[in-house]
Design an enzyme around this catalytic site. Structure first.
Site, mmCIF file in Angstrom:
data_model
loop_
_atom_site.group_PDB
_atom_site.id
_atom_site.type_symbol
_atom_site.label_atom_id
_atom_site.label_comp_id
_atom_site.label_asym_id
_atom_site.label_seq_id
_atom_site.Cartn_x
_atom_site.Cartn_y
_atom_site.Cartn_z
ATOM 1 N N ASP A 213 -8.909 6.888 2.507
ATOM 2 C CA ASP A 213 -7.886 7.928 2.343
ATOM 3 C C ASP A 213 -6.895 7.535 1.257
ATOM 4 O O ASP A 213 -6.315 6.447 1.288
ATOM 5 C CB ASP A 213 -7.163 8.150 3.671
ATOM 6 C CG ASP A 213 -8.099 8.741 4.722
ATOM 7 O OD1 ASP A 213 -8.514 9.897 4.550
ATOM 8 O OD2 ASP A 213 -8.427 8.034 5.689
ATOM 9 N N ASP B 116 -10.631 1.315 -0.197
ATOM 10 C CA ASP B 116 -10.034 2.036 0.907
ATOM 11 C C ASP B 116 -10.566 3.469 0.811
ATOM 12 O O ASP B 116 -11.140 3.864 -0.211
ATOM 13 C CB ASP B 116 -8.505 1.996 0.777
ATOM 14 C CG ASP B 116 -7.801 2.747 1.884
ATOM 15 O OD1 ASP B 116 -8.270 2.695 3.034
ATOM 16 O OD2 ASP B 116 -6.787 3.400 1.594
#
Length: 217
Positions: A12, A10
């Site tokens: 953020d 991922d």
């Protein structure tokens, strides 16, 4: 020992610390639309902007609202930083075995990676590349396909429950970083790290990850 042939990150909260910048834009949007801060915070992390808007303000055009939210976030890079351990973790991995799966748009994700000095991998799945966002597994399945990896041999690195559920639904191993959620909220991951600094060692000791780890000098 489970084999790992691809590592899917991922963005953020895993590679980029962007909480302050994200919340500046989202809290302003919430204030202007009469959304309580608690309701916003419970909905905003780990999923696409359009899905947040759709859940909180079904009367608004989710596409129009989310495009403006993403545009404003891409322009606001104040305070962005690489998550501790991110550069070292990426440096320990073979570049052609790494992908990013983000709930952000292409302009937002690339702006944030550039702001913290992280080179984008060749395979990135953006919000607009999927029809269903996390916790649906579509993004992670697409990333594994882009790397030519069997989903059963992919490992997902996430910071939010929706992303962990997406990885699990894809049949992948999951590792959690407690940057935006407490470890207890991430307990469905196979491994919960103390920080991303631990990832290379976890790959070396908990998984058969010779395909993704660079040989040590």
């Amino acid at each position: 020992m489970r084999r790992v042939a691809a590592v899917l990150f991922d963005l953020d909260g895993v590679l980029v610390e962007s909480r302050d910048a994200t919340e500046r834009v989202w809290l302003d949007w919430a204030w202007r639309n009469g959304i309580a801060e608690a309701a916003l915070r419970s909905a905003m992390h780990g999923v696409r902007s359009a899905d947040v808007v759709r859940a909180l303000t079904p009367n608004l055009d989710a596409v129009v609202e989310s495009e403006e939210i993403e545009r404003r976030q891409a322009a606001d890079v104040e305070g962005l930083a690489a998550i501790p351990g991110a550069v070292a973790a990426l440096g320990a991995l073979k570049g052609d075995r790494v992908a990013v799966v983000t709930s952000g748009t292409r302009p937002l994700a690339l702006a944030r990676l550039a702001a913290v000095g992280i080179e984008p991998p060749a395979v990135i799945v953006f919000a607009g590349d999927v029809t269903r966002g996390k916790p649906d597994p579509e993004g992670y399945l697409n990333a594994a396909r882009g790397l030519g990896a069997d989903p059963a041999e992919a490992l997902v690195v996430e910071d939010a429950p929706p992303g962990i559920e997406a990885g699990r639904a894809a049949g992948m191993a999951t590792v959690a970083v407690p940057s935006t959620h407490a470890p207890d909220e991430l307990r469905r991951a196979d491994v919960v790290l103390g920080s991303l600094d631990e990832l290379p060692a976890v790959l070396a000791t908990r998984f058969d990850a010779t395909e993704v780890l660079k040989p040590q000098a």
